[in-house]
Design an enzyme around this catalytic site. Structure first.
Site, PDB file in Angstrom:
ATOM      1  N   ARG A 136       0.496  18.516  -4.219  1.00 40.83           N
ATOM      2  CA  ARG A 136      -0.862  19.054  -4.087  1.00 40.83           C
ATOM      3  C   ARG A 136      -0.703  20.527  -3.728  1.00 40.83           C
ATOM      4  NH1 ARG A 136      -5.393  17.184   0.310  1.00 40.83           N
ATOM      5  NH2 ARG A 136      -7.126  18.289  -0.626  1.00 40.83           N
ATOM      6  N   GLU A 179      24.634 -39.205  17.242  1.00 41.14           N
ATOM      7  CA  GLU A 179      23.760 -38.077  16.880  1.00 41.14           C
ATOM      8  C   GLU A 179      24.359 -36.751  17.323  1.00 41.14           C
ATOM      9  OE1 GLU A 179      21.402 -37.962  14.800  1.00 41.14           O
ATOM     10  OE2 GLU A 179      21.590 -40.121  14.559  1.00 41.14           O
ATOM     11  N   ASN A 200     -10.959  -2.619   3.392  1.00 35.81           N
ATOM     12  CA  ASN A 200     -10.915  -2.980   1.975  1.00 35.81           C
ATOM     13  C   ASN A 200      -9.753  -3.916   1.637  1.00 35.81           C
ATOM     14  OD1 ASN A 200      -9.154  -0.806   2.598  1.00 35.81           O
ATOM     15  ND2 ASN A 200      -8.927  -0.303   0.454  1.00 35.81           N
ATOM     16  N   THR A 251      -0.062   4.715   1.070  1.00 36.65           N
ATOM     17  CA  THR A 251      -0.283   5.624   2.194  1.00 36.65           C
ATOM     18  C   THR A 251       0.051   4.966   3.520  1.00 36.65           C
ATOM     19  OG1 THR A 251      -2.058   6.608   0.909  1.00 36.65           O
ATOM     20  CG2 THR A 251      -1.967   7.175   3.238  1.00 36.65           C
ATOM     21  N   ASP A 300       0.863  -1.168   0.000  1.00 38.55           N
ATOM     22  CA  ASP A 300       0.000   0.000   0.000  1.00 38.55           C
ATOM     23  C   ASP A 300       0.910   1.231   0.000  1.00 38.55           C
ATOM     24  OD1 ASP A 300      -2.437   1.235   0.137  1.00 38.55           O
ATOM     25  OD2 ASP A 300      -2.483   1.309   2.315  1.00 38.55           O
TER      26      ASP A 300
END
Length: 1043
Positions: free
Chosen positions: A559, A907, A705, A353, A351
């Site tokens: 803007r 082991e 959303n 923002t 996203d």
């Protein structure tokens, strides 16, 4: 009602047969309620606890273990003598493991399904409607609202359903619909039809969506959709329909389980068939059925040996440790398997923002007029530093700091920004950050005033709370705001009427105006140059507009807001403020003061993270609800696109994407790096296309959303500041909302997978050894070397600790310089399978050999022949082949103890081998991972505990060993290191040259110095005396072969 946004108000009201002033009749409400149901999201029918528990036993490995436990339980039930109690230990321990795994699984499942329930927090409890049974507005429960209801909404209300606006009762109506569309600023609504039937939610400016909030204004509308038919309801349906994909690791383990189950079944059947000839042996009392059951028990033991019971626990522990490390880096992991999935992430869909940007609007450029001569003018352009709401930054001109009080134009510009503003800054003491109170755009102007400090206010010594609005407060003390002319769509501006707090002859009332440049500048007749007022000429206007256009469409896509003053406004009593249509008359004959350009700035650290992703072969795609120009500009600033790169086939809007054919959409998802103006359905579709290319997708989001796409993607990443729905639908939450945290988490995921590969292989080679041991004892006809309860102890405890410690292996230095691994890449390649099969065969042979040594060659042992050992079931007093042999000796705990001690010791040596896939122990000594050294010491201590502390030897059917026997254990165990070193050497030099970072590009010389380069001499000096002592001590080892 479909496409209500395209219809006129009259058409919508006519469709429902309703009058705006009276509303629906009770008869209409009843019919509509029957047809459409309640206005609420139905509760998700979750799985019952029993269904969830049963689901945990669908895993093949778990089912095999469960079957083995059930069979062991039945066999234990019929056990006789002293072994009755110990026989129940094995099924009890297996069931305990399965129950613990099931509890963890059920707990995780319960958490996962909370996402759908979290949607309910966006359902309002009450709504205000007009209905014919009452003359005034009435409050009713939101769930009783039906399509056709006339609803009234005002500031602060939560919208109760999807509504088509019919009338706006205030100057403007602003709606915060960020949870649904991801838009960072509130949206201005209107009542006009939107003729486009395919408009995205962002463009449906005459619609209100259920669950969104009214930020300002008052309006009325008609309900067009309720419950699951609303936009938020569609998201709920999409989430319900989304099936959670299994992670690559889970898929690999499923495949491994299938292969293992087939191998186990074959070996168990083979062992049983091989021994059919022994079913009638005297030891079984001549009963064929008893013999069949005896060998069936051995086959069950084999199944237990072959399954790495400790694997689920070790994987969970390793992933849990990984989540703790990630949490320190601000990545909170909700789903454990997703930790590893991060390691093979090939695409990050982010996203814009708040993730790639700060989500804190910030003024970064401004200009005022410097000189005007006729039609020509020059500007004073300034840049402003700082990219958050913190009032920290400086104003620069030509990259040099300036004092704003030296420019009259800047003093007036700051005054307009402070007074023509209803927002403020606030310091949140709990979070330690500055936050906005009000609109993002206006808060950016408030922050700008603080950075400008035009009256040179003394700021030292102020607390952070006082500092938040210190400079704005000084300006507000000079003038008083009388009233506001609200923003309207027709004039695209707002203004405030201010009077001086200290009236004088020179000071008078003023109107300060801010708005869209094209709307404000058209109403300006003059321009401010310093402290003088000069007429606006067409040439000057053209120059100003060309700069503003450049700022709005260039690489920044700012803007822009124009700021102006009305020096001689009408008196308040001369204005008719009741009708907003008059506002434009009062905002004429303005004087243009300056312009500010703002943006939601990229986070400082994001550009370097995007570069790191490119190096790591990870594609970053920006998916945003914002417009395309802004999205592409941010992409260029952070490096997703180059500065001059052509984005024709690499950036799409949701509309452009919809217009493509399905095959073109597939191609777009393969190449695109930016999707703008998208809806929730687009995000899910993009994820589906990427998954069809076998891409492992990480998707970020914060709103309602985003939830379906977060759930659908392999890794859903929610923002810490995001909605509860997004968080519960995701696998990971970013506490700091920062994209760079995702990249750090991917790096951690890759390191975890590499370490996981090491311990999975380690555990598998251990299990191969156990299978070979049981198979050999059954095939050779030897007494049992290991019993199920011992195998469980080894698999869960003694192997589990070093396996967990291998999760602490240091990561490779070049881990983020390699492309993402292919999720289909097998966990174990052909060469590694051979390598661990070879090691496993040695482990099995060594374990059987240790037991055989005690029978054949040990001092204090029976010293039987190989024939007698392999036909021990025929041992009885009257059998001449066993003359002088006490048959009870074949049930002695010593050979089992030798076998178990060799298995445990071997082991531990194998754990040292797993420190690196191909690097020699001589160059990478054990203390490179101090946790591994500690776990080996702890495992050996636990082995001594069951050997020497009563009553544990009785439970495990073993007995204490003496020094000679321990030396024999070491003699048999240590060669496994030499064997693996040889296989590593082959891999390094012949099969995978250049894979190791330390591998030189040129062929090394055979000189002594070249061969000894990088060897850890302290390790050599430590290990050599031990090896010499062990192999120089006589333990009758050779007698076993010459007897």
């Amino acid at each position: 009602m479909e496409n209500a946004h395209t219809k006129t108000v009259e058409e919508v009201l006519g469709h429902f047969g309703v009058n705006e002033s009276t509303g629906l009749s009770l008869e209409q409400v009843k019919k509509l309620k029957e047809r459409w149901g309640s206005n609420e999201l139905p509760a998700e029918e979750g799985k019952t606890l029993l269904e969830l528990v049963i689901e945990q036993f669908e895993d093949l490995l778990v089912r095999i273990l469960l079957l083995a436990a059930c069979i062991s339980f039945v066999l234990a039930w019929f056990e006789e003598g002293e072994e009755t109690i110990t026989a129940f230990v094995e099924p009890f321990v297996i069931l305990l493991i399965l129950v613990a795994n099931a509890i963890v699984g059920v707990w995780q499942e319960r958490n996962a399904e909370n996402a759908i329930e979290a949607l309910k927090e966006y359902e309002p409890e009450m709504g205000k409607v007009y209905r014919q049974d009452r003359k005034s507005v009435q409050r009713i429960k939101a769930k009783d609202i039906v399509p056709g209801d006339i609803v009234e909404i005002a500031v602060g209300d939560k919208v109760p359903a999807d509504i088509r606006l019919t009338s706006i009762k205030s100057t403007t109506l602003r709606v915060d619909q960020s949870i649904l569309t991801g838009e960072s600023v509130s949206v201005i609504k209107h009542t006009d039809p939107v003729p486009d039937p395919r408009a995205v939610n962002q463009d449906k400016k005459n619609m209100l969506f259920s669950g969104t909030n009214i930020a300002a204004g008052k309006a009325m509308g008609v309900v067009v959709a309720t419950g699951v038919n609303t936009e938020i309801g569609k998201i709920r349906d999409e989430m319900v329909a989304t099936e959670q994909e299994r992670t690559p690791l889970q898929q690999k383990l499923d495949e491994f389980g299938e292969q293992l189950s087939k191998v186990i079944s074959l070996i168990c059947i083979a062992v049983w068939i091989i021994n059919i000839g022994h079913f009638n042996d005297p030891v079984h009392g001549g009963s064929w059925i008893r013999g069949a059951i005896y060998y069936f028990k051995i086959a069950v033991a084999l199944a237990v040996a072959a399954i790495p019971e400790g694997l689920p626990a070790v994987i969970t522990t390793c992933l849990a440790l990984g989540t703790r490390r990630m949490a320190k880096k601000n990545a909170i992991v909700r789903s454990l398997p997703s930790v590893e999935t991060l390691g093979c992430t090939s695409v990050i869909c982010s996203d814009k923002t708040g993730t790639l940007t700060t989500n804190q609007m910030s003024v970064c450029r401004m200009f005022i007029l410097d000189k005007v001569e006729g039609d020509t003018c020059s500007l004073n352009e300034f840049t402003i530093t700082g990219s958050t709401y913190a009032p920290i930054g400086e104003v620069q001109k030509d990259d040099k700091p300036v004092k704003c009080h030296q420019y009259d134009g800047l003093v007036e510009l700051a005054t307009i920004c402070a007074l023509c503003n209803d927002s403020a800054l606030d310091y949140n003491e709990a979070k330690g950050v500055y936050e906005k109170v009000g609109e993002a755009t206006e808060t950016a102007l408030t922050c700008l005033v603080e950075k400008m400090n035009v009256f040179d206010t003394e700021l030292k010594g102020l607390s952070k709370i006082e500092r938040a609005n210190a400079c704005n407060s000084v300006i507000k003390q000079l003038m008083k705001k009388e009233f506001t002319l609200e923003f309207s769509r027709d004039r695209k501006s707002m203004s405030v009427y201010c009077t001086p707090n200290k009236p004088s002859r020179t000071s008078m009332s003023k109107m300060f105006v801010k708005g869209a440049p094209e709307g404000v500048i058209d109403r300006c007749t003059h321009i401010r140059v310093g402290s003088t007022k000069v007429p606006m000429t067409p040439g000057v206007k053209q120059k100003i507009m060309s700069v503003i256009r450049e700022w709005g469409s260039g690489s920044d896509t700012l803007r822009c807001l124009a700021l102006a003053t009305h020096d001689n406004p009408l008196r308040r009593e001369e204005m008719h403020l009741e009708d907003s249509a008059n506002f434009i008359k009062y905002e004429t004959n303005l004087t243009f003061v300056g312009c500010v350009g703002m943006l939601d700035p990229p986070r400082i650290e994001v550009a370097s993270s995007v570069k790191l992703c490119r190096q790591a072969g990870i594609r970053v795609i920006m998916i945003t609800g914002d417009n395309k120009g802004t999205a592409v500009a941010i992409c260029r600033r952070i490096g997703i696109f180059g500065q001059d790169e052509d984005v024709t086939s690499k950036a799409f809007t949701g509309r452009e994407f919809d217009e493509l054919s399905p095959s073109a959409q597939r191609d777009a998802c393969l190449n695109a790096r930016c999707f703008a103006r998208v809806e929730p359905s687009h995000k899910s579709k993009i994820v589906e296309f990427l998954q069809s290319f076998d891409e492992i997708t990480a998707m970020t989001g914060d709103g309602v959303n985003d939830a379906p796409a977060l759930k659908k993607s392999e890794i859903g990443i929610a923002m810490g500041s995001g909605t509860a729905v997004a968080k519960t639908a995701s696998e990971m939450v970013l506490a700091d909302d920062n994209f760079s945290t995702i990249v750090a988490a991917v790096e951690e995921g890759r390191a975890i997978y590499n370490n996981m590969k090491q311990f999975i292989r380690y555990l598998i080679s251990s299990n191969v050894g156990e299978v070979v041991c049981i198979f050999l004892t059954a095939a050779l006809g030897f007494p049992e070397a290991l019993i199920p309860v011992q195998l469980l102890w080894v698999n869960l405890v003694t192997d589990g600790l070093p396996a967990t410690a291998l999760g602490f292996n240091p990561p490779d230095l070049d881990i983020m310089n390699k492309p993402p691994r292919n999720p289909k890449e097998p966990l174990i390649s052909g060469w590694l399978f051979f390598r661990y099969l070879a090691i496993g065969c040695y482990v099995g042979a060594a374990t059987v050999g240790a037991a055989a040594w005690w029978f054949i060659a040990a001092d204090g042992g029976p010293r039987v022949s190989f024939y007698q050992l392999s036909h021990f079931l025929q041992c009885k007093e009257d059998n001449p082949d066993f003359e002088g042999v006490d048959c009870a000796i074949f049930e002695s705990p010593y050979p089992m103890t030798m076998a178990l001690s060799v298995l445990v010791t071997i082991e531990m040596c194998n754990a040292l081998n797993s420190l690196s896939e191909n690097q020699s122990l001589l160059r990478m000594p054990p203390w490179e991972n101090i946790w591994l050294v500690g776990s080996i010491c702890l495992s050996m201590s636990l082995h001594f505990l069951i050997l020497y502390v009563e009553p544990l030897p009785l439970i495990f059917q073993i007995t204490p060993l003496n020094l000679t026997q321990w030396l024999m254990v070491l003699k048999i165990s240590l060669p496994v290191i030499l064997m693996d070193e040889t296989l590593k050497f082959v891999a390094r030099n012949y099969l995978e040259p250049g894979k190791e970072c330390a591998q030189p590009a040129t062929k090394p010389s055979c000189s002594l110095s070249a061969c000894t380069d990088g060897i850890s001499w302290p390790f050599v000096l430590l290990i050599m005396p031990l090896v010499v002592w062990v192999y120089s001590t006589d333990t009758n080892f050779s007698d076993m072969f010459w007897s």
